[in-house]
Write a protein that holds these residues in place. Structure first.
Motif, PDB file in Angstrom:
ATOM      1  N   PRO A  41      -0.143   4.071   1.572  1.00  0.00           N
ATOM      2  CA  PRO A  41       0.244   3.826   0.179  1.00  0.00           C
ATOM      3  C   PRO A  41       0.980   2.490   0.039  1.00  0.00           C
ATOM      4  O   PRO A  41       1.827   2.162   0.869  1.00  0.00           O
ATOM      5  CB  PRO A  41       1.200   4.984  -0.151  1.00  0.00           C
ATOM      6  CG  PRO A  41       1.004   5.987   0.917  1.00  0.00           C
ATOM      7  CD  PRO A  41       0.511   5.259   2.128  1.00  0.00           C
ATOM      8  N   THR A  42       0.631   1.717  -0.984  1.00  0.00           N
ATOM      9  CA  THR A  42       1.279   0.418  -1.233  1.00  0.00           C
ATOM     10  C   THR A  42       1.481   0.224  -2.735  1.00  0.00           C
ATOM     11  O   THR A  42       0.753   0.802  -3.525  1.00  0.00           O
ATOM     12  CB  THR A  42       0.385  -0.751  -0.763  1.00  0.00           C
ATOM     13  OG1 THR A  42      -0.862  -0.672  -1.459  1.00  0.00           O
ATOM     14  CG2 THR A  42       0.130  -0.725   0.720  1.00  0.00           C
ATOM     15  N   LEU A  43       2.440  -0.585  -3.096  1.00  0.00           N
ATOM     16  CA  LEU A  43       2.571  -0.968  -4.513  1.00  0.00           C
ATOM     17  C   LEU A  43       2.670  -2.473  -4.695  1.00  0.00           C
ATOM     18  O   LEU A  43       2.014  -3.043  -5.546  1.00  0.00           O
ATOM     19  CB  LEU A  43       3.782  -0.288  -5.162  1.00  0.00           C
ATOM     20  CG  LEU A  43       3.540   1.129  -5.694  1.00  0.00           C
ATOM     21  CD1 LEU A  43       4.835   1.749  -6.182  1.00  0.00           C
ATOM     22  CD2 LEU A  43       2.503   1.143  -6.816  1.00  0.00           C
ATOM     23  N   CYS A  44       3.495  -3.147  -3.877  1.00  0.00           N
ATOM     24  CA  CYS A  44       3.654  -4.581  -4.103  1.00  0.00           C
ATOM     25  C   CYS A  44       2.511  -5.389  -3.495  1.00  0.00           C
ATOM     26  O   CYS A  44       2.188  -6.469  -3.974  1.00  0.00           O
ATOM     27  CB  CYS A  44       5.007  -5.077  -3.597  1.00  0.00           C
ATOM     28  SG  CYS A  44       5.201  -5.066  -1.814  1.00  0.00           S
ATOM     29  N   ALA A  45       1.887  -4.872  -2.454  1.00  0.00           N
ATOM     30  CA  ALA A  45       0.799  -5.613  -1.810  1.00  0.00           C
ATOM     31  C   ALA A  45      -0.428  -5.619  -2.700  1.00  0.00           C
ATOM     32  O   ALA A  45      -0.774  -4.605  -3.293  1.00  0.00           O
ATOM     33  CB  ALA A  45       0.452  -4.963  -0.469  1.00  0.00           C
ATOM     34  N   ILE A  46      -1.058  -6.780  -2.807  1.00  0.00           N
ATOM     35  CA  ILE A  46      -2.306  -6.871  -3.566  1.00  0.00           C
ATOM     36  C   ILE A  46      -3.140  -7.964  -2.934  1.00  0.00           C
ATOM     37  O   ILE A  46      -2.626  -9.040  -2.610  1.00  0.00           O
ATOM     38  CB  ILE A  46      -2.033  -7.110  -5.068  1.00  0.00           C
ATOM     39  CG1 ILE A  46      -3.340  -7.179  -5.857  1.00  0.00           C
ATOM     40  CG2 ILE A  46      -1.189  -8.339  -5.314  1.00  0.00           C
ATOM     41  CD1 ILE A  46      -3.140  -7.122  -7.378  1.00  0.00           C
ATOM     42  N   ILE A  52       5.000  -9.757   0.647  1.00  0.00           N
ATOM     43  CA  ILE A  52       6.444  -9.984   0.663  1.00  0.00           C
ATOM     44  C   ILE A  52       7.257  -8.749   1.056  1.00  0.00           C
ATOM     45  O   ILE A  52       8.462  -8.821   1.213  1.00  0.00           O
ATOM     46  CB  ILE A  52       6.946 -10.502  -0.707  1.00  0.00           C
ATOM     47  CG1 ILE A  52       6.520  -9.551  -1.819  1.00  0.00           C
ATOM     48  CG2 ILE A  52       6.436 -11.908  -0.962  1.00  0.00           C
ATOM     49  CD1 ILE A  52       7.256  -9.804  -3.118  1.00  0.00           C
ATOM     50  N   GLY A  53       6.624  -7.602   1.194  1.00  0.00           N
ATOM     51  CA  GLY A  53       7.347  -6.405   1.628  1.00  0.00           C
ATOM     52  C   GLY A  53       8.437  -5.974   0.669  1.00  0.00           C
ATOM     53  O   GLY A  53       9.544  -5.639   1.076  1.00  0.00           O
ATOM     54  N   ALA A  54       8.156  -5.992  -0.632  1.00  0.00           N
ATOM     55  CA  ALA A  54       9.200  -5.728  -1.621  1.00  0.00           C
ATOM     56  C   ALA A  54       9.389  -4.251  -1.933  1.00  0.00           C
ATOM     57  O   ALA A  54      10.512  -3.819  -2.174  1.00  0.00           O
ATOM     58  CB  ALA A  54       8.889  -6.486  -2.916  1.00  0.00           C
ATOM     59  N   CYS A  55       8.319  -3.475  -1.955  1.00  0.00           N
ATOM     60  CA  CYS A  55       8.453  -2.110  -2.480  1.00  0.00           C
ATOM     61  C   CYS A  55       8.806  -1.094  -1.403  1.00  0.00           C
ATOM     62  O   CYS A  55       9.314  -0.026  -1.710  1.00  0.00           O
ATOM     63  CB  CYS A  55       7.182  -1.688  -3.207  1.00  0.00           C
ATOM     64  SG  CYS A  55       5.780  -1.353  -2.116  1.00  0.00           S
ATOM     65  N   ARG A  56       8.514  -1.389  -0.159  1.00  0.00           N
ATOM     66  CA  ARG A  56       8.804  -0.522   0.990  1.00  0.00           C
ATOM     67  C   ARG A  56       7.990   0.772   1.027  1.00  0.00           C
ATOM     68  O   ARG A  56       8.291   1.676   1.789  1.00  0.00           O
ATOM     69  CB  ARG A  56      10.290  -0.138   1.070  1.00  0.00           C
ATOM     70  CG  ARG A  56      11.273  -1.268   1.241  1.00  0.00           C
ATOM     71  CD  ARG A  56      10.743  -2.418   1.969  1.00  0.00           C
ATOM     72  NE  ARG A  56      11.425  -2.735   3.218  1.00  0.00           N
ATOM     73  CZ  ARG A  56      11.214  -3.855   3.897  1.00  0.00           C
ATOM     74  NH1 ARG A  56      10.383  -4.758   3.424  1.00  0.00           N
ATOM     75  NH2 ARG A  56      11.825  -4.080   5.040  1.00  0.00           N
ATOM     76  N   LEU A  57       6.994   0.862   0.189  1.00  0.00           N
ATOM     77  CA  LEU A  57       6.217   2.093   0.168  1.00  0.00           C
ATOM     78  C   LEU A  57       5.304   2.206   1.385  1.00  0.00           C
ATOM     79  O   LEU A  57       4.932   3.298   1.801  1.00  0.00           O
ATOM     80  CB  LEU A  57       5.367   2.137  -1.112  1.00  0.00           C
ATOM     81  CG  LEU A  57       5.045   3.541  -1.560  1.00  0.00           C
ATOM     82  CD1 LEU A  57       6.315   4.236  -1.993  1.00  0.00           C
ATOM     83  CD2 LEU A  57       4.046   3.523  -2.693  1.00  0.00           C
ATOM     84  N   CYS A  58       4.941   1.061   1.972  1.00  0.00           N
ATOM     85  CA  CYS A  58       3.962   1.065   3.058  1.00  0.00           C
ATOM     86  C   CYS A  58       4.611   1.252   4.424  1.00  0.00           C
ATOM     87  O   CYS A  58       3.995   0.973   5.444  1.00  0.00           O
ATOM     88  CB  CYS A  58       3.178  -0.243   3.037  1.00  0.00           C
ATOM     89  SG  CYS A  58       4.189  -1.649   3.485  1.00  0.00           S
ATOM     90  N   LEU A  59       5.861   1.722   4.449  1.00  0.00           N
ATOM     91  CA  LEU A  59       6.556   1.902   5.727  1.00  0.00           C
ATOM     92  C   LEU A  59       5.736   2.758   6.702  1.00  0.00           C
ATOM     93  O   LEU A  59       5.114   3.734   6.302  1.00  0.00           O
ATOM     94  CB  LEU A  59       7.903   2.588   5.486  1.00  0.00           C
ATOM     95  CG  LEU A  59       8.983   1.753   4.794  1.00  0.00           C
ATOM     96  CD1 LEU A  59      10.236   2.584   4.585  1.00  0.00           C
ATOM     97  CD2 LEU A  59       9.295   0.492   5.578  1.00  0.00           C
ATOM     98  N   ALA A  71       4.121  -1.984   6.643  1.00  0.00           N
ATOM     99  CA  ALA A  71       2.825  -2.320   7.239  1.00  0.00           C
ATOM    100  C   ALA A  71       2.273  -3.628   6.694  1.00  0.00           C
ATOM    101  O   ALA A  71       1.534  -4.332   7.378  1.00  0.00           O
ATOM    102  CB  ALA A  71       1.833  -1.189   6.985  1.00  0.00           C
ATOM    103  N   CYS A  72       2.647  -3.987   5.460  1.00  0.00           N
ATOM    104  CA  CYS A  72       2.035  -5.167   4.836  1.00  0.00           C
ATOM    105  C   CYS A  72       2.562  -6.469   5.400  1.00  0.00           C
ATOM    106  O   CYS A  72       1.911  -7.506   5.262  1.00  0.00           O
ATOM    107  CB  CYS A  72       2.209  -5.133   3.317  1.00  0.00           C
ATOM    108  SG  CYS A  72       3.915  -5.307   2.757  1.00  0.00           S
ATOM    109  N   THR A  73       3.774  -6.462   6.001  1.00  0.00           N
ATOM    110  CA  THR A  73       4.313  -7.725   6.522  1.00  0.00           C
ATOM    111  C   THR A  73       4.510  -7.694   8.040  1.00  0.00           C
ATOM    112  O   THR A  73       5.034  -8.646   8.603  1.00  0.00           O
ATOM    113  CB  THR A  73       5.677  -8.064   5.867  1.00  0.00           C
ATOM    114  OG1 THR A  73       6.534  -6.938   6.004  1.00  0.00           O
ATOM    115  CG2 THR A  73       5.523  -8.406   4.406  1.00  0.00           C
TER     116      THR A  73
HETATM  117  S1  FES Z   1       3.208  -2.681   0.036  1.00  0.00           S
HETATM  118 FE1  FES Z   1       5.174  -3.005  -0.792  1.00  0.00          FE
HETATM  119  S2  FES Z   1       6.349  -3.283   1.035  1.00  0.00           S
HETATM  120 FE2  FES Z   1       4.358  -3.163   1.788  1.00  0.00          FE
END
Ligand code: FES
Ligand code: SF4
Ligand code: SF4
Ligand code: SF4
Lengths: 242, 178
Positions: A41-46, A52-59, A71-73
């Motif tokens: 699951p991700t929110l800030c990544a697109i 930038i790893g802002a939302c932390r949902l992809c931990l 995971a995104c950064t």
């Molecule tokens: S998708 Fe938001 S921190 Fe990785």
């Protein structure tokens, strides 16, 4: 054209959810997972914008590391053992989403993005039946000064997709973040009303990438507020080719 | 099998959730054969009874009366289900929290009312709490059914699953704001 990065990259092997994969050394955990149909699951990544790893949902969990990593950064490493779907992660995702809902005023039933909102969808996806922390109910001013667009900070999750697309793709850099933490807001041109911006090209890219109802288009009904993102990977490829 | 003692209660909501309950149409007959409705706006009970198996509660907690009711519901019920976004998130009912009680009363009774402008009822309306809250901020809630309103399918699924003691997945049918 051969990408210089690709030339330098080596192949590394890692394990995600007990399955072995090999991937390019310059890839992130999220990229490798997505290429192999593992859902994180991700929110800030697109796709098409910087990570930038802002939302932390992809931990995710990495064996041998106490801390969870986005995971995104996080670049892959040889022999890395990653888990993307553990009890601990499921609990954290619900808490993170609870914070996102509680920090602003997300009243979905009266939102322009109801039924096509990524935050709302994510709530259902991770099984968030209710918000686990007290709501803050901040009093936030809507900026409707722009001829075509509205900035409603009540719905903003500070994913900074709008800031990134305006800077990295449109090249206008109209949008920025003002203040920190709970006080943070998306502002236009150093805090002027958006409508007074002389450099906003009105391209609407920020509106299209916004995952919620925070940035929306005037004059469109809820049913018409579908966001169109097809342009993004295309424009990024064009830019790289330049 | 003994019938389940079911209560449905309406706190600060628009009754849309109760309307959605009725939208179960003919499935209501099936539900009715398994439950005894001991308290509900549908049957106009005045006092919340004892020994309730399942209480379905619509609406947020906005007034002292809402809070008293909810505490009693919790005390007298084995299971409490929060029905709809007002009960689950605060939703429209909680938009008052952005401006405060006084501003919302002023708007309703002094500015927008057509009749008796500026006259505030003192006896008929319960005292408003400073802060509107979702039900689970006040008492323990066993299950949550979001949606504004939750669709009849969602209500039917969770209700029939609870009656039969089966697992349910509400997100096939509803989410916040549905
Ligand atoms: S998708 Fe938001 S921190 Fe990785
Ligand atoms: S932006 Fe999404 S989550 Fe927020 S209120 Fe709108 S629909 Fe709900
Ligand atoms: S306005 Fe939209 S795109 Fe920009 S940070 Fe807020 S939620 Fe993200
Ligand atoms: S959740 Fe929606 S339908 Fe239910 S009471 Fe609240 S406003 Fe009415």
């Amino acid at each position: 054209m051969i990408d210089a990065n690709v030339q330098r990259a080596r192949t590394k092997t890692l394990t995600i959810n007990d399955q072995a994969f090999s991937a390019r050394s310059d890839q992130t955990i999220l990229q490798v997972a997505r290429e192999n149909n593992i859902d994180i699951p991700t929110l800030c990544a697109i796709e098409g914008l910087s990570d930038i790893g802002a939302c932390r949902l992809c931990l995710v969990e990495i064996a041998g590391q106490r801390e969870l990593k986005p995971a995104c950064t996080t670049r892959i490493k040889d022999g890395m053992v990653v888990s993307t779907d553990t009890e601990r992660l499921r609990k954290h995702r619900k808490t993170i989403l609870s914070f996102l809902f509680a920090e602003r005023n997300h009243i979905c039933s009266v939102c322009v993005s109801n039924a096509h909102c990524e935050l709302q969808k994510m709530g259902a996806k991770v099984g968030l039946t209710h918000v686990e922390v007290p709501y803050l109910y901040p009093k936030l001013q809507v900026d409707a000064s722009h001829r075509r667009f509205i900035n409603d900070p009540n719905r903003c999750i500070l994913c900074l997709r709008c800031v990134r697309v305006c800077d990295e793709i449109e090249g206008a850099h109209i949008l920025d973040v003002f203040a920190r933490g709970l006080e943070a807001r998306i502002i236009a041109e150093m805090g002027r009303p958006w409508g007074e911006s002389e450099n906003c090209t009105e391209c609407g890219k920020c509106v299209q990438v916004c995952p919620t109802g925070a940035l929306n288009e005037k004059g469109l009904s809820v049913a018409e507020q579908h966001k169109r993102r097809g342009f993004l990977p295309y424009l990024t490829t064009m830019k790289r080719g330049r | 099998m003994a019938k389940i003692r079911l209560a449905t209660v309406w706190l600060d909501g628009c009754s849309g959730c109760h309307m959605s309950f009725l939208d179960m149409d003919e499935r209501l007959i099936e539900i009715a054969s398994k439950v005894e409705v001991v308290c509900s706006p549908y049957v106009d009970t005045k006092e919340f009874p004892e020994n309730v198996d399942l209480a379905i509660v619509e609406g947020a907690v906005s007034s002292e009366e809402d809070l008293e009711k909810l505490l009693k519901i919790r005390k007298n019920s084995k299971m409490v289900l929060a029905l709809g976004d007002c009960g689950v998130t605060g939703n429209v009912s909680a938009m008052r929290n952005l401006v405060g009680v006084e501003a919302s009363l002023k708007c309703a009774y002094d500015e927008l009312s057509d009749n008796n402008k500026g006259v505030r009822p003192s006896r008929e309306t319960p005292k408003q709490l400073e802060r509107v809250s979702a039900q689970h901020e006040r008492v323990f809630i066993d299950c949550f059914l979001p949606g504004c309103p939750p669709p009849a399918d969602a209500i039917y699924n969770i209700l029939s699953s609870l009656i039969e003691g089966k697992e349910y997945d509400i997100f096939n049918h509803t989410r916040f704001g549905k």
